[in-house]
Design an enzyme around this catalytic site. Structure first.
Site, PDB file in Angstrom:
ATOM      1  N   HIS A  97       0.751  -1.178  -0.044  1.00 42.24           N
ATOM      2  CA  HIS A  97      -0.048  -0.144  -0.228  1.00 42.24           C
ATOM      3  C   HIS A  97       0.713   1.135  -0.074  1.00 42.24           C
ATOM      4  O   HIS A  97       2.163   1.186   0.495  1.00 42.24           O
ATOM      5  CB  HIS A  97      -0.971   0.073   1.245  1.00 42.24           C
ATOM      6  CG  HIS A  97      -2.030  -0.859   1.114  1.00 42.24           C
ATOM      7  ND1 HIS A  97      -3.043  -1.088   1.848  1.00 42.24           N
ATOM      8  CD2 HIS A  97      -2.120  -1.998   0.023  1.00 42.24           C
ATOM      9  CE1 HIS A  97      -3.779  -2.161   1.487  1.00 42.24           C
ATOM     10  NE2 HIS A  97      -3.406  -2.583   0.685  1.00 42.24           N
ATOM     11  N   GLU A 147       0.772   3.682   1.942  1.00 40.73           N
ATOM     12  CA  GLU A 147       1.005   4.215   3.204  1.00 40.73           C
ATOM     13  C   GLU A 147       2.386   3.252   3.708  1.00 40.73           C
ATOM     14  O   GLU A 147       3.285   3.695   4.427  1.00 40.73           O
ATOM     15  CB  GLU A 147      -0.019   3.827   4.229  1.00 40.73           C
ATOM     16  CG  GLU A 147      -1.255   4.672   3.913  1.00 40.73           C
ATOM     17  CD  GLU A 147      -2.341   4.074   3.007  1.00 40.73           C
ATOM     18  OE1 GLU A 147      -3.415   4.295   3.292  1.00 40.73           O
ATOM     19  OE2 GLU A 147      -1.924   2.938   2.104  1.00 40.73           O
ATOM     20  N   CYS A 151      -6.057   1.536   5.399  1.00 41.22           N
ATOM     21  CA  CYS A 151      -6.739   0.139   5.692  1.00 41.22           C
ATOM     22  C   CYS A 151      -6.321  -0.102   7.432  1.00 41.22           C
ATOM     23  O   CYS A 151      -5.553   0.566   7.763  1.00 41.22           O
ATOM     24  CB  CYS A 151      -6.381  -0.950   4.877  1.00 41.22           C
ATOM     25  SG  CYS A 151      -4.815  -1.535   5.000  1.00 41.22           S
TER      26      CYS A 151
END
Length: 160
Positions: free
Chosen positions: A88, A90, A116
């Site tokens: 991801h 992040e 998430c």
């Protein structure tokens, strides 16, 4: 000496939130994911520390080459993250900061999609104090983790 009048600039200068979210949007364009393009920018004291986008790790073939297992199996968004070959945005922004020895404690994350629950836990332990996001994501645990850990989660409402 004659007085010099300043010309009025017709362009509106973006505020800091707009500026960093536009940067996250631009970063998302590097994404190699077939399903969702996400960009992340870590900021401290109005300075960009690191950027990240979602996609396969360095040296691993992109999904457009190998195909998307999640699409093939019809896995709904927000579920079975382990079936994805990509990281991801992040995760990548935190890894980029770590790779280059940059502390992210007390920083602010601008991300094009709400994190998430896996990323939320990483954000908490990295010491990030605030997260601005544009789009929603179907993972109810993420918001509760961030709230409990007192990480501010703010929906970006700026103009494009």
């Amino acid at each position: 000496m004659p007085r010099v009048e300043k010309k009025k600039n017709k362009r509106k200068r973006p505020d800091w939130e707009q500026y960093f979210m536009k940067a996250a949007d631009l970063v998302s364009e590097r994404s190699t994911c077939l399903r969702r393009q996400v960009g992340a920018v870590l900021v401290k004291d109005k300075r960009i520390l690191a950027t990240g986008y979602n996609g396969a790790p360095s040296g691993v073939s992109h999904c457009e080459v190998s195909g998307c297992l999640r699409q093939k199996l019809k896995v709904p968004s927000g579920q079975r993250h382990e079936l994805c070959r990509g990281l991801h945005a992040e995760q990548n922004v935190l890894l980029q900061a770590a790779l280059h020895g940059v502390s992210v404690k007390g920083s602010v994350l601008y991300v094009t999609c709400v994190p998430c629950s896996i990323c939320a836990k990483m954000i908490i332990n990295a010491g990030i104090k605030e997260v601005f996001y544009k789009d929603s994501y179907p993972d109810e645990m993420a918001e509760s983790f961030l709230k409990e850990a007192k990480v501010k989660l703010k929906k970006y409402k700026g103009k494009e």
